[in-house]
Design a protein around this motif. Structure first.
Motif, PDB file in Angstrom:
ATOM      1  N   VAL A 246       0.854  -1.189   0.004  1.00 54.27           N
ATOM      2  CA  VAL A 246       0.114   0.108   0.044  1.00 54.27           C
ATOM      3  C   VAL A 246       1.026   1.294  -0.044  1.00 54.27           C
ATOM      4  O   VAL A 246       1.989   1.222   0.362  1.00 54.27           O
ATOM      5  N   VAL A 247       0.256   2.240  -0.715  1.00 58.45           N
ATOM      6  CA  VAL A 247       1.439   3.580  -0.800  1.00 58.45           C
ATOM      7  C   VAL A 247       0.216   4.559  -0.384  1.00 58.45           C
ATOM      8  O   VAL A 247      -0.775   4.805  -0.937  1.00 58.45           O
ATOM      9  N   GLY A 248       0.694   5.714   0.524  1.00 58.79           N
ATOM     10  CA  GLY A 248       0.163   6.744   1.074  1.00 58.79           C
ATOM     11  C   GLY A 248       0.799   8.099   0.469  1.00 58.79           C
ATOM     12  O   GLY A 248       1.121   8.641   1.054  1.00 58.79           O
ATOM     13  N   GLY A 249       0.565   8.077  -0.928  1.00 59.84           N
ATOM     14  CA  GLY A 249       1.078   9.330  -1.567  1.00 59.84           C
ATOM     15  C   GLY A 249       0.037  10.296  -1.642  1.00 59.84           C
ATOM     16  O   GLY A 249      -0.272  11.201  -2.463  1.00 59.84           O
ATOM     17  N   ALA A 250      -0.886  10.475  -0.797  1.00 57.20           N
ATOM     18  CA  ALA A 250      -2.007  11.292  -0.660  1.00 57.20           C
ATOM     19  C   ALA A 250      -1.913  12.850  -0.942  1.00 57.20           C
ATOM     20  O   ALA A 250      -2.531  13.595  -1.853  1.00 57.20           O
ATOM     21  N   ASN A 251      -1.000  13.489   0.058  1.00 60.04           N
ATOM     22  CA  ASN A 251      -0.915  14.972  -0.364  1.00 60.04           C
ATOM     23  C   ASN A 251       0.010  15.019  -1.346  1.00 60.04           C
ATOM     24  O   ASN A 251       0.718  14.547  -1.793  1.00 60.04           O
ATOM     25  N   GLN A 252       0.198  16.557  -1.569  1.00 62.23           N
ATOM     26  CA  GLN A 252       1.303  17.058  -2.704  1.00 62.23           C
ATOM     27  C   GLN A 252       2.641  16.478  -2.198  1.00 62.23           C
ATOM     28  O   GLN A 252       3.317  16.235  -3.355  1.00 62.23           O
ATOM     29  N   LYS A 253       3.154  16.818  -1.010  1.00 58.99           N
ATOM     30  CA  LYS A 253       4.539  16.428  -0.821  1.00 58.99           C
ATOM     31  C   LYS A 253       4.604  14.909  -0.957  1.00 58.99           C
ATOM     32  O   LYS A 253       5.684  14.387  -1.639  1.00 58.99           O
ATOM     33  N   ASN A 254       3.624  14.165  -0.454  1.00 60.50           N
ATOM     34  CA  ASN A 254       3.870  12.755  -0.647  1.00 60.50           C
ATOM     35  C   ASN A 254       3.830  12.124  -2.127  1.00 60.50           C
ATOM     36  O   ASN A 254       4.349  11.105  -2.424  1.00 60.50           O
ATOM     37  N   TRP A 255       2.845  12.957  -2.953  1.00 60.79           N
ATOM     38  CA  TRP A 255       3.098  12.467  -4.352  1.00 60.79           C
ATOM     39  C   TRP A 255       4.251  12.772  -4.793  1.00 60.79           C
ATOM     40  O   TRP A 255       4.592  11.984  -5.642  1.00 60.79           O
ATOM     41  N   LEU A 256       4.787  13.953  -4.753  1.00 58.35           N
ATOM     42  CA  LEU A 256       6.105  14.017  -5.488  1.00 58.35           C
ATOM     43  C   LEU A 256       7.148  13.268  -4.832  1.00 58.35           C
ATOM     44  O   LEU A 256       8.139  12.860  -5.639  1.00 58.35           O
ATOM     45  N   ARG A 257       7.257  12.722  -3.608  1.00 56.47           N
ATOM     46  CA  ARG A 257       7.987  11.852  -3.049  1.00 56.47           C
ATOM     47  C   ARG A 257       7.833  10.605  -3.602  1.00 56.47           C
ATOM     48  O   ARG A 257       8.950   9.876  -3.959  1.00 56.47           O
ATOM     49  N   THR A 258       6.705  10.245  -3.780  1.00 49.21           N
ATOM     50  CA  THR A 258       6.527   8.864  -4.877  1.00 49.21           C
ATOM     51  C   THR A 258       6.961   9.169  -6.025  1.00 49.21           C
ATOM     52  O   THR A 258       7.444   7.782  -6.285  1.00 49.21           O
ATOM     53  N   LEU A 259       6.800  10.075  -6.694  1.00 42.39           N
ATOM     54  CA  LEU A 259       7.293   9.915  -8.193  1.00 42.39           C
ATOM     55  C   LEU A 259       8.904  10.016  -8.172  1.00 42.39           C
ATOM     56  O   LEU A 259       9.448   9.287  -8.968  1.00 42.39           O
ATOM     57  N   ASP A 260       9.467  10.426  -7.224  1.00 43.21           N
ATOM     58  CA  ASP A 260      11.150  10.270  -6.991  1.00 43.21           C
ATOM     59  C   ASP A 260      11.425   9.056  -6.552  1.00 43.21           C
ATOM     60  O   ASP A 260      12.451   8.394  -7.053  1.00 43.21           O
ATOM     61  N   ALA A 261      10.504   8.185  -6.042  1.00 36.76           N
ATOM     62  CA  ALA A 261      10.924   6.912  -5.559  1.00 36.76           C
ATOM     63  C   ALA A 261      10.677   5.987  -6.577  1.00 36.76           C
ATOM     64  O   ALA A 261      11.732   5.133  -6.818  1.00 36.76           O
ATOM     65  N   ILE A 262       9.879   6.186  -7.383  1.00 34.42           N
ATOM     66  CA  ILE A 262       9.522   5.410  -8.693  1.00 34.42           C
ATOM     67  C   ILE A 262      10.472   5.660  -9.814  1.00 34.42           C
ATOM     68  O   ILE A 262      10.168   5.124 -10.940  1.00 34.42           O
TER      69      ILE A 262
END
Length: 427
Positions: A246-262
């Motif tokens: 499960v991935v909690g990239g819900a807010n804008q900061k976590n969305w950008l962090r998710t993109l960095d990770a993948i």
């Protein structure tokens, strides 16, 4: 017993799930909970399907640890006399009988408060004690259906699905415990008891805060979304090469962090995904973009890199994996307790921690009638009276068998004494 509720005496007239959850919470926090079971066969969970631990049903064992157990027939004069005596010195009574049962037995709130004005009397039911459905009986399945939960649980386009755990039962038990503690705080200030009640229906409704907010704001009923969130994205399960995460990239900061990770920074400028509203408006496309990437590597790889980047994430566990996770152990959420007939058994721990008055799990669930004689003696009944109650069929007492050989390897005399087994004796 330790715990912040040390000294509170609770009469537990509940069975199965919602009521026992309430009294379990109180017992784990130090209250002396006296579980009253019916004759001839006790709580319905004693007869639930296997698995069993020894001769005891696993469901009963889980819900009734830390409680003392007595058996009364409340249709007899003796059983009524015993209960009335116990209630005179109790702080709390909890019941989840069907509508009108306690009143017919002479133990409704209005009856008991005359003898104990400070009594906190808690009732749990399917739909509450008022309203057009007050006389209906309720189950978790019905509450989940009528609260709307089953309409937005499961996969899109699928059949109505209920949550796996008995959500309304457990929530109702927690709400009841919260209500009891609020009433207890009021009584400490005023000396006044009161009637506290909640229902499975209300307990299920309070689990719909997000979905209710959406429905009230838009006039549109939310639909099933699988593991996705109704307000934020990405916030759901994805399949990796060898399992689910499960991935909690819900807010804008976590969305950008998710993109960095993948390794997909280009998606940040994609007009479909720039803001949270954009991502929710194009959720199927977002899911497809991310799912393709997550399928390319093992779950362990993704969990490590997502965690390094600060993205909330986790594996999708089965129940045994969850119980064996090191965090479960660190938080003492899986503990071993001594059962009077079975020795050490494992159970879930106390989910609330206290710095000065820690609660604990100290006692396994009682065998049928295990503490009847002790509780009645403490309530002031003589041995002759207890024997008369037994003869009437008003009570059941379990006899202590001290002749059982200790388990091999036990050398400490005190430990040997603790390991003596209780065996029911129905006289």
């Amino acid at each position: 017993m330790m715990g912040p509720l040390n000294g509170m005496k609770v009469i537990d007239l509940t069975h199965v799930m919602a009521g026992p959850t309430c009294t379990l919470m109180l017992a784990d926090m130090g209250a002396d909970v006296i579980k009253v079971e019916k004759t001839p066969d006790g709580d319905d969970t004693r007869r639930m399907l296997p698995p069993k631990i020894g001769d005891e049903a696993a469901a009963y064992m889980m819900m009734n640890r830390n409680k003392r157990g007595i058996v009364l027939d409340l249709k007899t004069d003796g059983g009524k006399k015993v209960l009335r005596q116990l209630v005179t010195t109790a702080d709390v009574l909890v019941e989840n009988f069907g509508p009108g049962v306690m009143e017919r037995l002479g133990f409704g709130y209005e009856d008991l408060k005359k003898e104990n004005p400070g009594l906190i009397y808690c009732s749990l039911s399917g739909f509450g004690r008022t309203g057009p459905y007050r006389d209906r009986r309720g189950f978790d399945l019905v509450a989940q259906a009528m609260s709307g939960i089953m309409s937005f649980t499961g996969e899109p386009g699928g059949a109505p699905a209920k949550c796996g755990p008995p959500l309304s039962d457990i929530t109702a038990g927690i709400l009841a415990a919260m209500g009891i503690l609020a009433a207890y705080a009021h009584r400490l200030k005023t000396g006044e008891g009161q009637w506290v009640e909640t229902s499975l229906f209300e307990a299920a409704l309070v689990q719909t805060y997000w979905q209710s907010a959406i429905a009230l704001a838009t006039g549109i009923a939310p639909k099933a979304m699988g593991s996705a969130h109704p307000l934020n994205a990405p916030y759901q399960a994805f399949q990796a090469a060898d399992g689910w995460i499960v991935v909690g990239g819900a807010n804008q900061k976590n969305w950008l962090r998710t993109l960095d990770a993948i390794g997909a920074p280009e998606l940040a400028d994609d007009p479909r995904f720039r803001t949270g509203a954009d991502r929710m408006g194009h959720l199927p496309e977002l899911e497809a973009e991310l799912a393709e990437r997550f399928r390319g590597k093992p779950a362990a790889y993704w969990l490590e890199i997502l965690d390094e980047k600060g993205v909330p994430c986790g594996p999708v566990y089965d129940m045994l994996q969850a119980l064996n996770d090191p965090q479960t152990a660190a938080r003492k959420m899986l503990v071993e307790v001594e059962h009077s007939a079975l020795g050490p058994v494992k159970t879930l721990g106390l989910p609330v921690k206290f710095s000065s008055t820690p609660g604990d799990v100290l006692k396994g669930a009682p065998v049928f009638g295990e503490d009847t004689r002790e509780v009645l003696t403490q309530a002031g009944f003589s041995d002759e009276e207890i024997e008369a109650f037994k003869k009437e069929g008003a009570v059941v007492c379990a006899a202590i068998d001290t002749q059982v050989e200790p388990r091999q390897g036990s050398q400490d005399p005190e430990k040997i004494a603790r390991e003596a087994r209780y065996r029911p004796s129905y006289g």
